[in-house]
Design an enzyme around this catalytic site. Structure first.
Site, mmCIF file in Angstrom:
data_model
loop_
_atom_site.group_PDB
_atom_site.id
_atom_site.type_symbol
_atom_site.label_atom_id
_atom_site.label_comp_id
_atom_site.label_asym_id
_atom_site.label_seq_id
_atom_site.Cartn_x
_atom_site.Cartn_y
_atom_site.Cartn_z
ATOM 1 N N TYR A 166 0.828 -1.211 0.000
ATOM 2 C CA TYR A 166 0.000 0.000 0.000
ATOM 3 C C TYR A 166 0.858 1.254 0.000
ATOM 4 C CZ TYR A 166 -3.460 3.470 1.357
ATOM 5 O OH TYR A 166 -4.265 4.590 1.402
ATOM 6 N N LYS A 170 1.313 4.289 -3.028
ATOM 7 C CA LYS A 170 1.054 5.720 -2.862
ATOM 8 C C LYS A 170 2.302 6.554 -3.171
ATOM 9 C CE LYS A 170 -3.249 5.310 -1.813
ATOM 10 N NZ LYS A 170 -4.290 5.745 -2.777
#
Length: 243
Positions: A166, A170
């Protein structure tokens, strides 16, 4: 018509995306709620209709599927002549407990395909409509967890949250912001990364301290920048975030 503002938000049938759609609709934008499931998108539109918003519609789009994105673009072109705002909001958490040394390639790939590659594909396809706007805006919904500066700071409150797939997705999304802003530096397009904060949605198992409404507000702020607004930057509610 050219003077009617339009917006597309991916992953808008729930959570922060839904609240972003509500706030942009309240500002008079014609808002298209991107949803992988058409039925879920229609449910979200009906919910907004209950609040009195009739300037909303759904757009079936799977950001991991090029054919779906192309079909969505062609569908939207039959409804609007230009797109003023694109919010790349669709995202997944993946397996949050995996460390880099043991994380599976499948998990990493799945997260990157949605959170990063999906945003790249959607942006590339919808630039055709964005370029027909007088003042196009792109918001990449990022996270402070994508900040390498903060992730390297032991004093930061979320320093222990090393969610490999994750966080990496980003960071990559932030790179898209920088690169695209540079590519279009001589145009009216403005693109920024925005971190809505630790928000109570299904992505966080509703463990966040912030409401979706609060998270959406900062997205809307940078989706509606005037001509003097910044581009190629990273922001949260408090201001600019270090990359």
């Amino acid at each position: 018509m050219k003077n009617i503002k339009t917006a597309l938000i991916t992953g808008a049938n729930k959570g922060i995306g839904f609240e972003t759609a509500k706030q942009l609709a309240a500002l008079g934008y014609n808002v298209y709620l991107g949803s992988r499931s058409k039925s879920n998108g229609l449910k979200a539109v009906k919910e907004l209709n209950k609040f009195g918003f009739i300037n909303v519609d759904t757009l079936e789009i799977d950001v991991t599927n090029t054919n779906s994105i192309q079909k969505a673009k062609e569908n939207l072109k039959t409804k609007i002549s230009h797109l003023d705002v694109l919010v790349n909001n669709a995202g997944i958490a993946g397996v949050v407990s995996n460390l880099p040394s043991i994380d599976s390639i499948d998990n990493i790939r799945n997260v990157l395909e949605t959170n990063f590659l999906g945003a790249v594909l959607v942006t590339q396809h919808f630039l055709e409509l964005l370029n027909k706007s007088n003042a196009p805006r792109i918001v990449n919904v990022s996270s402070e967890l994508g900040s390498l500066t903060l992730q390297s700071n032991p004093e930061w409150e979320f320093y222990p949250y090393k969610v490999f797939a994750y966080n990496t997705s980003k960071t990559a999304l932030n790179s898209l912001t920088v690169m695209l802003a540079h590519e279009f530096k001589d145009s009216t397009l403005k693109i920024n990364s925005v971190a809505p904060g630790y928000t109570a949605t299904d992505l966080t198992n509703f463990g966040g301290e912030r409401t979706p409404n609060m998270g959406a507000a900062v997205i809307v702020k940078y989706a509606t920048l005037d001509t003097s607004g910044p581009t190629g930057k990273f922001f949260n509610e408090e201001g600019e975030v270090h990359w």
